[in-house]
Design an enzyme around this catalytic site. Structure first.
Site, PDB file in Angstrom:
ATOM      1  N   ASN A  83      -6.967  -3.303  -5.244  1.00  0.00           N
ATOM      2  CA  ASN A  83      -7.132  -5.526  -5.131  1.00  0.00           C
ATOM      3  C   ASN A  83      -6.728  -5.768  -6.512  1.00  0.00           C
ATOM      4  OD1 ASN A  83      -9.690  -3.809  -3.459  1.00  0.00           O
ATOM      5  ND2 ASN A  83      -7.868  -4.179  -2.797  1.00  0.00           N
ATOM      6  N   LYS A 114       1.305  -1.260  -0.260  1.00  0.00           N
ATOM      7  CA  LYS A 114      -0.437  -0.196   0.065  1.00  0.00           C
ATOM      8  C   LYS A 114       0.825   1.257   0.203  1.00  0.00           C
ATOM      9  CE  LYS A 114      -3.650  -2.276   0.052  1.00  0.00           C
ATOM     10  NZ  LYS A 114      -3.098  -3.575  -0.430  1.00  0.00           N
ATOM     11  N   GLU A 133      -6.075   3.006  -2.787  1.00  0.00           N
ATOM     12  CA  GLU A 133      -5.879   1.468  -3.165  1.00  0.00           C
ATOM     13  C   GLU A 133      -6.316   0.230  -4.559  1.00  0.00           C
ATOM     14  OE1 GLU A 133      -6.340  -1.876   0.492  1.00  0.00           O
ATOM     15  OE2 GLU A 133      -8.299  -2.031  -0.306  1.00  0.00           O
ATOM     16  N   PHE A 182     -22.648  -6.271  17.309  1.00  0.00           N
ATOM     17  CA  PHE A 182     -22.598  -7.135  15.656  1.00  0.00           C
ATOM     18  C   PHE A 182     -21.081  -7.728  16.322  1.00  0.00           C
ATOM     19  CE2 PHE A 182     -24.135  -2.683  14.261  1.00  0.00           C
ATOM     20  CZ  PHE A 182     -25.094  -3.106  13.475  1.00  0.00           C
TER      21      PHE A 182
END
Length: 656
Positions: free
Chosen positions: A290, A116, A288, A348
């Site tokens: 992917n 990155k 970024e 969550f």
């Protein structure tokens, strides 16, 4: 074209790749860990190979085992899916050295974009807009604090090799950096084998928008429009859609051209995604790239009419793209929601365990379900908690969203706590439906957590009528049991229904019910023992998840579970005299909120703690969760230790 390929992944993406390969006439090989020995992807494939124990580091992340599996089965190529080894340069090179084709981009492109820090430098050189930040290596927490102060808060700390929302921490203050920097390094090392971290300015009120790329080995590269991925929780995408309600044609063209320029700069081919963050002024910045197939790729497939997995396989086999940029068109609207084993009613928290019941909505026009689980299977603590992806398509955004609501109601999931209700609530939220999205949407709209979607008066009265109808049907069946003493009790038509703290009087009639003084026309399709009911109530058409409760029902629909008690009217008058049992006081315990591994304990017996103080760290689903003291106190006893595997509600500490 390949005769046999191996899928170096598990779960829904492995099943997804197998389906396309089967349609193309290509034989498939699945790989599995001991935890996945009976998983659907193993049963779907033509062959399967065991890799090792459940931890990913001992199975799915061991490149040499994948290479050995290819040699043993004669697989000519490997599709990596997403996650695991999909963005490991070393894996692509190992396959190349073994004479096996990697169904993905070239190794040098993975290396360039997988780091990155370096990817941002390359993006800047390619003329792509980038976010201000520090791209060098950071030695320790003190240096991280200094850099964050120079950039200016808020900042985002990211694992250099990270992705999928893991290895990321948002820091608003020096305290956040001090607490989160080392955790970010550990998550990066555990998930990606790389503990380097970089820091960049956090753009407030941003939208997350990404461009789907597709290129061949002959220099042809196209962008297939954008996806809006702004609805996120803890940097993990929850809802995605294509196209974006925010992006103009001019903005789409500019983003697409920058994405293509970056891909060309690193010699990219296959499918890939360039992620941007965009501000309210429609300025956008590179986030970024992917170098793999994204989880959310189905929404692009729906609107662009392209099978991305098929195109990846064809490109890897040396074929040219069969179309150019001028042929790309986005028709209609697609929305994807990620169904996770996370309980929204418990903050969550991961909810692992056995899928006692699992019934997804039926696939039909405009409704697609990509899953990799089966009833009786287990959602393991070792992997991502995704159960399924629900993708809906319509001519308009509103149509696609409405199909989501309908299809989400049709899920039947028991044994773990899924996030289905929360997803439905998102689909119904006025702000979401208006398209006013940011990555802070969930935190902004649910600051106190999730308690269920708001229910309209019409829905509450409709459910009251449904509950009374169910109790009538159950009582009528009980009346038919033979061998009863005396005459069978008559089944009443008058009922008192308590829903959301209100008592509603319901009188059942033929094809209708009187709820209070309102007549509701409708019909209930349900038999005692059914787990799903369908009903019409006035203008509402409902699919309802049904669970029997003592004295009533738990009915789930339209993003909320309703605890409902139902009594014959003459019994309800007496029920108010019953004494309710008080719940136990659990405030003197630190309780594990999820199944997981206790990795750190910061206090010992006799220690004094303050409210908000970190007490323990529990790792679940590859994420670290810090447990804090709810109030000041003294530790009376320690009942769990680092290295212990804990069940949900296991006691870690007891306070005086």
């Amino acid at each position: 074209m390949f005769k046999k390929i191996l899928i170096a992944n598990r779960g829904e993406i492995a099943c997804r790749v197998i389906r396309t390969a089967r349609r193309m006439g290509i034989a498939t090989v699945a790989v599995y860990s001991d935890a996945d020995a009976r998983a659907p992807h193993v049963r779907m494939a033509d062959e399967s190979v065991r890799l090792g124990p459940p931890p990913a580091s001992e199975s799915y992340l061991k490149a040499e085992l994948i290479v050995d599996a290819c040699k043993a089965t004669g697989a000519e190529a490997v599709h990596p899916g997403y996650g695991f080894l999909s963005e490991r340069e070393g894996f692509a090179r190992a396959l190349e050295e073994a004479g096996i084709v990697f169904i993905g981009p070239p190794a040098q492109a993975i290396a360039a974009m997988g780091d990155k820090i370096e990817s941002k430098k390359l993006a800047r050189e390619a003329g792509v807009s980038v976010v201000p930040g520090y791209l060098g290596e950071i030695a320790d927490t003190d240096e991280a604090i200094r850099i964050a102060s120079e950039i200016g808060y808020p900042v985002m700390m990211k694992a250099s090799a990270g992705g999928g929302g893991k290895g990321m921490r948002l820091a608003w203050t020096e305290t956040d950096v001090r607490e989160g920097f080392e955790a970010t390094k550990r998550e990066g090392l555990a998930s990606f084998g790389d503990d380097r971290v970089f820091i960049e300015k956090f753009i407030e009120s941003p939208r997350h928008i990404e461009i789907q790329l597709l290129g061949d080995r002959f220099g042809n590269m196209v962008y297939l429009g954008e996806r809006e991925c702004s609805i996120q929780r803890r940097h993990q995408k929850v809802v995605e859609e294509a196209p974006s309600p925010f992006v103009t044609p001019e903005m789409r063209k500019a983003m697409g051209e920058q994405a293509v320029a970056l891909a060309r700069a690193v010699g990219y081919h296959s499918a890939g995604t360039v992620e941007f963050i965009a501000g309210a002024d429609r300025g956008f910045y590179f986030l970024e790239m992917n170098t793999r197939l994204q989880v959310e790729h189905p929404v692009t497939e729906q609107v662009a009419g392209v099978d991305l997995v098929e195109q990846m396989i064809r490109v890897a086999a040396g074929e040219r793209l069969g179309f150019g940029q001028s042929a790309v068109a986005m028709l209609g609207w697609a929305v994807e929601t990620r169904v996770y084993a996370e309980d929204p009613y418990r903050g969550f928290l991961p909810s692992t365990g056995r899928l006692v019941h699992y019934r997804p909505p039926r696939a039909k026009e405009g409704v697609r379900v990509d899953d990799g689980v089966a009833e009786g299977g287990e959602v393991s603590i070792f992997y991502d908690p995704m159960i399924a992806k629900l993708v809906t398509y319509g001519a308009t955004r509103e149509a696609a969203i409405d199909r989501q609501i309908e299809a989400l109601d049709a899920f039947r999931i028991d044994g773990i706590g899924p996030n289905v209700d929360f997803l439905s609530a998102l689909m119904q939220h006025p702000r979401f439906r208006s398209g006013e999205l940011t990555t802070g949407f969930i935190a902004e709209e649910y600051p106190e957590g999730f308690a269920g979607a708001p229910a309209s008066e019409a829905l509450l009265k409709g459910l009251a009528a449904v509950a009374a109808g169910m109790s009538f049907s159950e009582a009528a069946r009980a009346r038919m049991v033979s061998g009863q003493l005396g005459d069978p009790i008559l089944v009443p038509c008058d009922w008192t229904v308590r829903i959301d703290g209100r008592d509603l009087h319901v009188t059942l009639g033929e094809g209708h019910a009187m709820v209070g003084d309102e007549r509701i026309e409708g019909e209930l399709t349900w038999e005692p023992g059914d787990r799903v009911a369908t009903a019409t109530a006035g203008d509402l058409t409902l699919t309802i998840n049904v669970t029997k409760r003592r004295g009533g029902w738990l009915l789930g629909t339209r993003g909320r579970r309703h605890e409902i008690t139902v009594y014959p009217a003459h019994v309800a008058a007496l029920s108010r005299h019953m004494i309710e049992k008080a719940p136990p006081d659990l405030s003197k315990y630190l309780i594990c909120p999820m199944p997981g591994l206790l990795t750190a304990l910061h206090v010992e017996e006799g220690a004094e703690v303050e409210a908000g103080q970190p007490l323990a760290v529990v790792e679940a689903m590859k994420m670290e969760n810090i447990l804090r003291a709810e109030k000041a106190g003294i530790v009376k006893a320690v009942t769990a230790w680092p290295g212990d595997s804990l069940a949900v509600d296991a006691v870690i500490l007891e306070f005086e």
